[in-house]
Structures are given as structure tokens and as C-alpha cells.
Design a protein around this motif. Sequence first.
Motif, PDB file in Angstrom:
ATOM      1  N   SER A  44      72.710  16.626   8.066  1.00 40.54           N
ATOM      2  CA  SER A  44      71.170  16.980   7.933  1.00 40.54           C
ATOM      3  C   SER A  44      71.004  17.660   9.206  1.00 40.54           C
ATOM      4  N   GLU A  46      69.011  20.924  11.679  1.00 43.53           N
ATOM      5  CA  GLU A  46      67.841  21.548  11.068  1.00 43.53           C
ATOM      6  C   GLU A  46      68.208  22.894  12.348  1.00 43.53           C
ATOM      7  N   ASP A  47      66.096  23.551  11.850  1.00 46.59           N
ATOM      8  CA  ASP A  47      66.338  24.645  12.771  1.00 46.59           C
ATOM      9  C   ASP A  47      65.994  24.202  14.003  1.00 46.59           C
ATOM     10  N   ASN A  49      68.730  23.417  15.808  1.00 41.87           N
ATOM     11  CA  ASN A  49      69.953  22.526  16.215  1.00 41.87           C
ATOM     12  C   ASN A  49      71.041  22.913  17.039  1.00 41.87           C
ATOM     13  N   ALA A  69      69.947  26.446   8.114  1.00 36.85           N
ATOM     14  CA  ALA A  69      68.713  26.625   9.259  1.00 36.85           C
ATOM     15  C   ALA A  69      68.741  27.807  10.223  1.00 36.85           C
ATOM     16  N   ASP A 116      72.750  17.913  19.603  1.00 38.54           N
ATOM     17  CA  ASP A 116      71.621  17.306  18.758  1.00 38.54           C
ATOM     18  C   ASP A 116      72.655  17.035  17.556  1.00 38.54           C
ATOM     19  N   LYS A 117      73.814  17.417  16.974  1.00 38.64           N
ATOM     20  CA  LYS A 117      75.165  17.179  15.589  1.00 38.64           C
ATOM     21  C   LYS A 117      76.086  17.305  16.415  1.00 38.64           C
TER      22      LYS A 117
END
Length: 216
Positions: A44, A46-47, A49, A69, A116-117
Motif C-alpha cells: 500500500s 503512498e507518496d 514513502n 506513487a 516506511d515499507k
Amino acid sequence: MEQNELKILAQNLANPQGEKGIEIGEMMNETNLGMTLVSIKALSVEDGNHILEIGHGNGRHVENLLARAENLRYIGIDISETMHVEAEKNNKNFQDKAEFVLYEGEILPFEDKTFDKIFTVNTVYFWENPVNFLNGIYRILKDNGTFVLTFGQRNFMEKLPFTPYNFNLYNNDEMEQLISESHFKRMKISEKEEEIKSKTGEEFIKRKYTVLTINK
């Protein structure tokens, strides 16, 4: 395939080297692409990241990730010098967004709470100290970050002719137990199935795999 050929294949699946490694890297990209794209979707993204991939292979999928993103920053790490060189070559148009790091396979060379990921596909079989490695991932993942771990299920993987050679296999219960021994506690399990060409190139097979979406 002869036993020696299977051993060489297994070695190059773990750590591709040289011309044979380049060839196997292309094959892995093809056969693992479905698993990789499902894993990327599970992130998922996101901008803005900051994303880490553990075991990037030849990196031909990175363009797909970066298109999901705006203002993404991607770092891929791998133990294979051959794959490191191939990934840089295959992503030379994304040097401002994608970076590739060669590492020794045990200690993740990043500061606490950097990403973040984080995701990894088909690498867990080769982790020498899996709980320690999971805790390393936990350390560099930001609070509320997402870690996606994707692996072929034991009952599928053990039928493959090369997995007796230094592959550590897991079913879902075994993987859940492993993760429960780490700092991670929350996860979502998603089982998948796809038809792929076998890595020996001799047939098409149905692969059963699991995507774990793990939150800090």
C-alpha cells in the motif's frame, strides 16, 4: 536435471554469480514476478514513502514499484555482486529514485526507523538466523510501518528438486511461530496460487505461496 546441476541451480538461487547467475537472475525475475507484484501491492505504497527491498535480484520490477506513487525513494539490498551490478544497469534511468546496496546478508546496514515499507520475496529460506534478522527488520522499520514477507509454502517447495540443497522451508504455522518469537506481533496472512514455469524449465507447475503483511 542431474544432482550436480540441481546443486548449482540451488546455489545460484541463493546467491547468483557470474554469467550463470545473470541467466538465473533473468529466470527468477520471470518466475517470481507475480509474487513480487502481489507483494508490492500489499505494501500500500503512498507518496513520499522510503522503501527497502531485501533481495532485489536483477531489479527489473523496480520501475513498476516507482510508478505507484509520487516522490518514492527505493533502496534494494542483495548479497549477490552479480545481481547488484545487473540491478544498477537495469535501473540506470531511475538513479535519482533507486539505490542498490551490496551487503553481507546478516546485518542490515541502516539506521533505526529508516523505512516506511520493507518487503522481501523468496529470501527467507536462506536466512541463517531468522529471528535475529526479523528483529533487524523491525529495528529499521518506522513506527506504524509495513513489512511484507512472501514465501512459497513448504508443501509446495519440498516437491521441487533443488530445495534439498540448503533451503529452510516453512508452512504458515511455522512462519507464524517464527515471527511470534521476534519483536513483530501483528500480521495478516494471505494465501495465493499461480501457475508458473518451473525453475528447471521442464514443466509448468502450480505454486502455492503466502503473503504476510506485518505491522510494527
